[in-house]
Design a protein around this motif. Structure first.
Motif, PDB file in Angstrom:
ATOM      1  N   ILE A  38       0.668   5.813   3.940  1.00  0.00           N
ATOM      2  CA  ILE A  38       1.480   4.723   3.394  1.00  0.00           C
ATOM      3  C   ILE A  38       2.693   5.298   2.668  1.00  0.00           C
ATOM      4  N   LYS A  39       2.495   6.390   1.923  1.00  0.00           N
ATOM      5  CA  LYS A  39       3.614   7.048   1.240  1.00  0.00           C
ATOM      6  C   LYS A  39       4.627   7.591   2.247  1.00  0.00           C
ATOM      7  N   ILE A  40       4.129   8.158   3.351  1.00  0.00           N
ATOM      8  CA  ILE A  40       5.031   8.690   4.375  1.00  0.00           C
ATOM      9  C   ILE A  40       5.883   7.579   4.967  1.00  0.00           C
ATOM     10  N   TRP A  41       5.269   6.433   5.297  1.00  0.00           N
ATOM     11  CA  TRP A  41       6.051   5.324   5.841  1.00  0.00           C
ATOM     12  C   TRP A  41       7.129   4.895   4.859  1.00  0.00           C
ATOM     13  N   GLY A  42       6.768   4.770   3.581  1.00  0.00           N
ATOM     14  CA  GLY A  42       7.752   4.375   2.570  1.00  0.00           C
ATOM     15  C   GLY A  42       8.860   5.409   2.400  1.00  0.00           C
ATOM     16  N   TYR A  43       8.468   6.670   2.422  1.00  0.00           N
ATOM     17  CA  TYR A  43       9.448   7.747   2.268  1.00  0.00           C
ATOM     18  C   TYR A  43      10.397   7.786   3.464  1.00  0.00           C
ATOM     19  N   LEU A  44       9.848   7.638   4.666  1.00  0.00           N
ATOM     20  CA  LEU A  44      10.702   7.625   5.855  1.00  0.00           C
ATOM     21  C   LEU A  44      11.635   6.417   5.855  1.00  0.00           C
ATOM     22  N   LYS A  46      12.861   4.866   3.309  1.00  0.00           N
ATOM     23  CA  LYS A  46      13.892   5.029   2.278  1.00  0.00           C
ATOM     24  C   LYS A  46      14.855   6.174   2.595  1.00  0.00           C
ATOM     25  N   ASN A  47      14.337   7.324   3.014  1.00  0.00           N
ATOM     26  CA  ASN A  47      15.158   8.527   3.139  1.00  0.00           C
ATOM     27  C   ASN A  47      15.545   8.904   4.567  1.00  0.00           C
ATOM     28  N   HIS A  48      14.794   8.437   5.550  1.00  0.00           N
ATOM     29  CA  HIS A  48      15.069   8.774   6.950  1.00  0.00           C
ATOM     30  C   HIS A  48      14.889   7.517   7.814  1.00  0.00           C
ATOM     31  N   PRO A  49      15.758   6.518   7.656  1.00  0.00           N
ATOM     32  CA  PRO A  49      15.558   5.248   8.362  1.00  0.00           C
ATOM     33  C   PRO A  49      15.583   5.366   9.885  1.00  0.00           C
ATOM     34  N   GLN A  50      16.346   6.313  10.414  1.00  0.00           N
ATOM     35  CA  GLN A  50      16.389   6.463  11.872  1.00  0.00           C
ATOM     36  C   GLN A  50      15.023   6.911  12.398  1.00  0.00           C
ATOM     37  N   LYS A  51      14.392   7.863  11.731  1.00  0.00           N
ATOM     38  CA  LYS A  51      13.061   8.333  12.138  1.00  0.00           C
ATOM     39  C   LYS A  51      12.027   7.232  11.930  1.00  0.00           C
ATOM     40  N   TRP A  52      12.162   6.468  10.863  1.00  0.00           N
ATOM     41  CA  TRP A  52      11.257   5.352  10.577  1.00  0.00           C
ATOM     42  C   TRP A  52      11.312   4.322  11.712  1.00  0.00           C
ATOM     43  N   GLU A  53      12.522   3.992  12.168  1.00  0.00           N
ATOM     44  CA  GLU A  53      12.670   3.049  13.281  1.00  0.00           C
ATOM     45  C   GLU A  53      12.106   3.636  14.575  1.00  0.00           C
ATOM     46  N   GLU A  54      12.332   4.925  14.780  1.00  0.00           N
ATOM     47  CA  GLU A  54      11.826   5.597  15.980  1.00  0.00           C
ATOM     48  C   GLU A  54      10.296   5.569  16.041  1.00  0.00           C
ATOM     49  N   LEU A  55       9.661   5.637  14.876  1.00  0.00           N
ATOM     50  CA  LEU A  55       8.193   5.659  14.816  1.00  0.00           C
ATOM     51  C   LEU A  55       7.567   4.265  14.760  1.00  0.00           C
ATOM     52  N   ASN A  66      -2.052  -5.005  10.975  1.00  0.00           N
ATOM     53  CA  ASN A  66      -1.802  -5.741  12.198  1.00  0.00           C
ATOM     54  C   ASN A  66      -2.323  -4.932  13.396  1.00  0.00           C
ATOM     55  N   PRO A  67      -3.328  -5.449  14.106  1.00  0.00           N
ATOM     56  CA  PRO A  67      -3.909  -4.678  15.216  1.00  0.00           C
ATOM     57  C   PRO A  67      -2.914  -4.372  16.335  1.00  0.00           C
ATOM     58  N   SER A  68      -1.882  -5.192  16.484  1.00  0.00           N
ATOM     59  CA  SER A  68      -0.925  -4.944  17.560  1.00  0.00           C
ATOM     60  C   SER A  68      -0.090  -3.695  17.291  1.00  0.00           C
ATOM     61  N   ASN A  69      -0.078  -3.211  16.066  1.00  0.00           N
ATOM     62  CA  ASN A  69       0.683  -2.012  15.730  1.00  0.00           C
ATOM     63  C   ASN A  69      -0.153  -0.740  15.831  1.00  0.00           C
ATOM     64  N   ALA A  70      -1.348  -0.836  16.395  1.00  0.00           N
ATOM     65  CA  ALA A  70      -2.216   0.333  16.507  1.00  0.00           C
ATOM     66  C   ALA A  70      -1.618   1.399  17.418  1.00  0.00           C
ATOM     67  N   ARG A  71      -0.761   0.998  18.345  1.00  0.00           N
ATOM     68  CA  ARG A  71      -0.163   1.981  19.261  1.00  0.00           C
ATOM     69  C   ARG A  71       0.717   2.983  18.521  1.00  0.00           C
ATOM     70  N   TYR A  72       1.207   2.599  17.352  1.00  0.00           N
ATOM     71  CA  TYR A  72       2.051   3.518  16.583  1.00  0.00           C
ATOM     72  C   TYR A  72       1.237   4.588  15.863  1.00  0.00           C
ATOM     73  N   THR A  73      -0.072   4.411  15.823  1.00  0.00           N
ATOM     74  CA  THR A  73      -0.933   5.399  15.177  1.00  0.00           C
ATOM     75  C   THR A  73      -0.785   6.759  15.844  1.00  0.00           C
ATOM     76  N   PHE A  74      -0.759   6.779  17.168  1.00  0.00           N
ATOM     77  CA  PHE A  74      -0.636   8.057  17.869  1.00  0.00           C
ATOM     78  C   PHE A  74       0.753   8.656  17.708  1.00  0.00           C
ATOM     79  N   LYS A  75       1.764   7.806  17.567  1.00  0.00           N
ATOM     80  CA  LYS A  75       3.116   8.315  17.323  1.00  0.00           C
ATOM     81  C   LYS A  75       3.186   9.032  15.970  1.00  0.00           C
ATOM     82  N   ILE A  76       2.620   8.404  14.951  1.00  0.00           N
ATOM     83  CA  ILE A  76       2.684   9.020  13.623  1.00  0.00           C
ATOM     84  C   ILE A  76       1.785  10.247  13.557  1.00  0.00           C
TER      85      ILE A  76
END
Length: 128
Positions: A38-44, A46-55, A66-76
Protein backbone atom coordinates in the motif's frame (compact mmCIF):
# COMPACT_ATOMS: atom_id res chain seq x y z
CA UNK A 1 12.78 -50.86 18.05
CA UNK A 2 9.69 -48.98 19.10
CA UNK A 3 9.89 -45.34 20.21
CA UNK A 4 8.41 -44.80 23.70
CA UNK A 5 5.07 -42.99 23.87
CA UNK A 6 6.43 -40.03 25.86
CA UNK A 7 9.09 -39.33 23.21
CA UNK A 8 6.48 -39.55 20.45
CA UNK A 9 4.25 -37.18 22.42
CA UNK A 10 7.06 -34.63 22.97
CA UNK A 11 8.03 -34.76 19.29
CA UNK A 12 4.44 -34.23 18.18
CA UNK A 13 4.02 -31.29 20.57
CA UNK A 14 7.35 -29.73 19.41
CA UNK A 15 6.45 -30.11 15.73
CA UNK A 16 2.98 -28.69 16.40
CA UNK A 17 4.45 -25.66 18.17
CA UNK A 18 6.96 -25.13 15.35
CA UNK A 19 4.19 -25.40 12.76
CA UNK A 20 2.03 -22.87 14.65
CA UNK A 21 4.95 -20.43 15.08
CA UNK A 22 5.74 -20.62 11.35
CA UNK A 23 2.08 -20.03 10.55
CA UNK A 24 1.98 -16.92 12.76
CA UNK A 25 5.30 -15.59 11.39
CA UNK A 26 4.05 -16.12 7.83
CA UNK A 27 0.75 -14.41 8.58
CA UNK A 28 2.41 -11.41 10.26
CA UNK A 29 4.87 -11.00 7.39
CA UNK A 30 2.00 -11.28 4.92
CA UNK A 31 0.28 -8.39 6.69
CA UNK A 32 3.53 -6.39 6.65
CA UNK A 33 3.91 -7.13 2.94
CA UNK A 34 0.41 -5.81 2.23
CA UNK A 35 1.06 -2.70 4.34
CA UNK A 36 4.30 -2.05 2.44
CA UNK A 37 2.55 -2.68 -0.86
CA UNK A 38 0.00 0.00 0.00
CA UNK A 39 2.90 2.36 0.79
CA UNK A 40 4.52 1.53 -2.56
CA UNK A 41 1.32 2.37 -4.46
CA UNK A 42 1.04 5.68 -2.61
CA UNK A 43 4.71 6.48 -3.12
CA UNK A 44 4.53 5.68 -6.84
CA UNK A 45 1.37 7.75 -7.23
CA UNK A 46 2.99 10.75 -5.56
CA UNK A 47 6.58 10.56 -6.84
CA UNK A 48 6.46 8.45 -10.02
CA UNK A 49 3.01 8.92 -11.60
CA UNK A 50 4.05 7.51 -14.98
CA UNK A 51 5.15 4.20 -13.39
CA UNK A 52 2.01 4.20 -11.22
CA UNK A 53 -0.18 4.47 -14.34
CA UNK A 54 1.88 1.81 -16.11
CA UNK A 55 1.29 -0.60 -13.21
CA UNK A 56 -2.48 -0.08 -13.18
CA UNK A 57 -3.28 3.06 -11.12
CA UNK A 58 -3.91 1.13 -7.91
CA UNK A 59 -4.84 3.02 -4.77
CA UNK A 60 -5.97 2.02 -1.30
CA UNK A 61 -8.70 1.21 -0.29
CA UNK A 62 -10.96 1.63 -3.33
CA UNK A 63 -9.12 -0.55 -5.84
CA UNK A 64 -7.27 -2.70 -3.32
CA UNK A 65 -10.29 -4.90 -2.59
CA UNK A 66 -11.66 -4.93 -6.12
CA UNK A 67 -11.34 -8.47 -7.54
CA UNK A 68 -11.18 -7.17 -11.11
CA UNK A 69 -7.83 -5.55 -10.30
CA UNK A 70 -6.22 -8.87 -9.36
CA UNK A 71 -4.43 -8.97 -12.72
CA UNK A 72 -2.23 -6.10 -11.55
CA UNK A 73 -0.90 -8.26 -8.73
CA UNK A 74 1.51 -10.01 -11.08
CA UNK A 75 2.59 -6.69 -12.58
CA UNK A 76 3.52 -5.28 -9.18
CA UNK A 77 5.18 -8.56 -8.11
CA UNK A 78 7.28 -8.51 -11.26
CA UNK A 79 8.14 -4.87 -10.65
CA UNK A 80 9.00 -5.39 -6.96
CA UNK A 81 11.31 -8.31 -7.74
CA UNK A 82 12.95 -6.58 -10.72
CA UNK A 83 16.22 -4.66 -10.38
CA UNK A 84 14.49 -1.43 -11.50
CA UNK A 85 14.80 1.02 -8.60
CA UNK A 86 13.69 4.15 -10.51
CA UNK A 87 16.93 5.86 -9.39
CA UNK A 88 15.19 6.65 -6.11
CA UNK A 89 16.94 5.57 -2.87
CA UNK A 90 13.77 5.94 -0.79
CA UNK A 91 11.84 3.71 -3.18
CA UNK A 92 14.70 1.19 -3.23
CA UNK A 93 14.53 0.86 0.58
CA UNK A 94 10.76 0.45 0.47
CA UNK A 95 10.96 -2.10 -2.35
CA UNK A 96 13.61 -4.18 -0.57
CA UNK A 97 11.60 -4.16 2.66
CA UNK A 98 8.48 -5.27 0.79
CA UNK A 99 10.39 -8.00 -1.02
CA UNK A 100 11.82 -9.27 2.28
CA UNK A 101 8.35 -9.56 3.84
CA UNK A 102 7.05 -11.33 0.73
CA UNK A 103 9.85 -13.91 0.73
CA UNK A 104 9.60 -14.58 4.47
CA UNK A 105 5.83 -15.10 4.33
CA UNK A 106 6.10 -17.39 1.28
CA UNK A 107 8.87 -19.42 2.91
CA UNK A 108 6.84 -19.82 6.12
CA UNK A 109 3.67 -20.88 4.30
CA UNK A 110 5.53 -23.36 2.07
CA UNK A 111 7.37 -24.79 5.08
CA UNK A 112 4.06 -25.11 6.92
CA UNK A 113 2.54 -27.04 4.01
CA UNK A 114 5.38 -29.59 3.81
CA UNK A 115 4.28 -31.75 6.82
CA UNK A 116 0.84 -32.30 5.28
CA UNK A 117 2.14 -33.87 2.06
CA UNK A 118 3.49 -37.07 3.69
CA UNK A 119 0.36 -37.31 5.85
CA UNK A 120 -1.91 -37.20 2.82
CA UNK A 121 0.23 -39.75 0.97
CA UNK A 122 0.29 -42.00 4.05
CA UNK A 123 -3.49 -41.97 4.38
CA UNK A 124 -4.01 -42.51 0.65
CA UNK A 125 -1.68 -45.52 0.61
CA UNK A 126 -3.23 -47.07 3.73
CA UNK A 127 -6.74 -46.17 2.64
CA UNK A 128 -7.78 -45.09 6.11
Amino acid sequence: MEIPFIIQFVIIIAVGILWFVLLIVGFVNSLKYNKDLIKIWGYLKKNHPQKWEELGKQSFPSSYFNPSNARYTFKILKFITSPDNLNDPEFTKLRLKTKKHLYISLACFVTDAIPFIPMVIYFIILGE
